[in-house]
Design an enzyme around this catalytic site. Structure first.
Site, short mmCIF file in Angstrom:
data_model
loop_
_atom_site.label_atom_id
_atom_site.label_comp_id
_atom_site.label_asym_id
_atom_site.label_seq_id
_atom_site.Cartn_x
_atom_site.Cartn_y
_atom_site.Cartn_z
N GLY A 13 1.14 -0.95 -0.19
CA GLY A 13 -0.69 -0.60 -0.12
C GLY A 13 0.62 0.95 -0.14
N TYR A 66 -6.24 -6.44 -2.46
CA TYR A 66 -5.95 -5.82 -4.26
C TYR A 66 -5.62 -7.19 -5.11
CZ TYR A 66 -1.27 -3.44 -4.08
OH TYR A 66 -0.54 -3.43 -4.11
N TYR A 79 -9.15 -3.35 -7.44
CA TYR A 79 -9.62 -3.75 -6.45
C TYR A 79 -10.84 -4.06 -5.00
CZ TYR A 79 -6.62 0.42 -6.13
OH TYR A 79 -5.57 1.76 -7.03
N TYR A 80 -10.07 -4.50 -4.85
CA TYR A 80 -11.62 -5.40 -3.30
C TYR A 80 -11.57 -4.44 -1.95
CZ TYR A 80 -12.29 -8.33 -6.92
OH TYR A 80 -12.63 -8.59 -8.81
N ILE A 115 -1.69 9.23 -8.57
CA ILE A 115 -3.63 9.81 -9.03
C ILE A 115 -3.79 8.21 -9.92
CG2 ILE A 115 -5.55 10.45 -11.05
CD1 ILE A 115 -4.24 12.78 -11.24
N ARG A 116 -4.62 7.16 -8.74
CA ARG A 116 -5.45 6.35 -9.30
C ARG A 116 -6.95 6.88 -10.15
NH1 ARG A 116 -0.73 5.68 -8.72
NH2 ARG A 116 1.18 4.00 -7.05
N GLY A 156 9.25 7.39 -15.36
CA GLY A 156 9.41 6.30 -15.52
C GLY A 156 10.36 5.78 -15.87
N ASP A 208 7.11 4.81 -5.03
CA ASP A 208 7.19 4.48 -3.44
C ASP A 208 8.82 4.40 -2.89
OD1 ASP A 208 4.16 5.20 -3.77
OD2 ASP A 208 4.32 2.58 -3.40
O1 KDG Z 1 2.03 2.83 -5.68
C1 KDG Z 1 1.70 1.45 -4.99
C2 KDG Z 1 0.72 1.07 -4.98
O2 KDG Z 1 -0.83 1.96 -6.10
C3 KDG Z 1 0.11 -0.10 -5.11
O3 KDG Z 1 0.31 -1.32 -3.30
C4 KDG Z 1 -1.23 -0.45 -3.93
O4 KDG Z 1 -1.91 1.17 -2.91
C5 KDG Z 1 -1.68 0.88 -3.44
C6 KDG Z 1 -3.25 1.88 -4.37
O5 KDG Z 1 -4.46 2.30 -3.35
O6 KDG Z 1 -3.46 1.00 -5.18
#
Ligand code: KDG
Length: 320
Positions: free
Chosen positions: A34, A90, A106-107, A169-170, A229, A259
């Site tokens: 995480g 996840y 994700y779950y 950002i996810r 990247g 991270d």
């Molecule tokens: O940076 C890696 C994280 O994206 C991964 O471990 C999962 O924390 C996570 C997330 O919330 O996407």
């Protein structure tokens, strides 16, 4: 009290042994991961005293997260075990449909960590730290997570605690760009901002990312770091910038590299290294992380970083 504190959700990651679409995968490995937890373990491995604030379910996965943090020397006094909500999980899918890239599923809706609230915060735990690390993931998890992130950000700012913030950002966690902007823009008022040109374009759409970063620096951000990247990284601060090329390594699983990068950058910076050195160590930590599955396992110690960098520079190193 720990010098470096962070808050967010740590989950169980199910990482397939095979590459390709999950529907055909038979075997998974289990990891603890995480984003903010990765950062805090990264800082612990690099010698800092650390603490983490979260909630986990009262289940086997929650126990595994607490044990992992404890075994890394992270203070878990503010990790609460929640009887009413489960630990988030996840799955990741490697190398498909984009080779070299990792997709996540994700779950985590309604997870214990998504119930984090202001009641989980001890003002002095934040106020006595030297660095608070936050990311753009936790504010996306729930209304109470969002409020809690704002709350700890405000405590840190008012108590003179430095804040590092990774935009992270996810898109799967948000309804769209407008919600992302409305939620995350105020967190850009931090001391150190880690981002990418793509993320900053979402947050500040009317400026080219590089101009947006310069504006942020004019307004008081000490350093903006662009993670590029495979092209390395660029750091911008008042009166100067530095760029470092990425190390070329085989990619097994790219998750967690950002991270690891943030942790190695901040650890180097807090130790007084130059901007170039901070980027070099950060790139090295990111590169090492993509060569293995799991987010925490590859996080380096100083000695690993030195050996890796020396070997990349062509120095002959005997490992046995
Ligand atoms: O940076 C890696 C994280 O994206 C991964 O471990 C999962 O924390 C996570 C997330 O919330 O996407």
């Amino acid at each position: 009290m720990p010098d470096v504190v962070s808050l967010g959700e740590i989950m169980i990651q199910l990482n397939p042994l095979q590459r390709g679409p999950l529907r055909f995968v038979k075997l998974f490995e289990k990891y603890v991961a995480g984003t903010e937890g990765n950062f805090i373990v990264g800082m612990a491995r690099l010698g800092f005293t650390t603490g983490f604030i979260t909630r986990v379910g009262n289940d086997e996965f929650g126990l595994s997260i607490v044990d992992t943090l404890r075994s890394e020397g992270v203070d878990v006094s503010y990790v609460k075990v929640d009887d009413k909500a489960p630990t988030g999980v996840y799955f990741i899918q490697r190398n498909y449909p984009i080779p070299g890239k990792t997709a996540v599923f994700y779950y985590r809706k309604g997870s214990a960590a998504s119930k984090l609230s202001r009641e989980d915060i001890d003002v002095d735990y934040i106020g006595n730290a030297k660095l608070l690390h936050l990311t753009g993931i936790t504010p996306a998890l729930s209304e109470s997570c969002r409020e809690t992130v704002y709350y700890v950000h405000d405590i840190a700012r008012s108590r003179g605690v430095e804040v590092s913030f990774d935009t992270n950002i996810r898109v799967k966690l948000w309804s769209g760009d407008e919600e992302i902007r409305q939620t995350l823009t105020r967190l850009l008022a931090s001391d150190y901002v880690f981002t990418s040109p793509e993320d900053l374009q979402v947050l500040i759409p009317n400026l080219a990312p590089i101009d947006a970063a310069s504006k942020m620096v004019e307004r008081g951000v000490k350093i903006v770091v662009f993670k590029l990247g495979g092209e390395g990284a660029l750091a911008i601060r008042r009166g100067g910038k530095a760029k470092k090329e990425a190390f070329k390594v085989p990619i097994e699983d790219e998750l967690g590299a950002g991270d690891a990068f943030d942790a190695a950058f901040m650890a180097s910076y807090l130790k007084g290294f130059s901007l170039e050195e901070c980027l070099e160590y950060a790139n090295a930590a990111g590169a090492l992380t993509v060569t293995m599955r799991g987010d925490l396992e590859p996080l380096p110690r100083w000695r690993d970083l030195e050996v890796f960098i020396d070997s990349q520079r062509g120095k002959k190193i005997r490992l046995r």
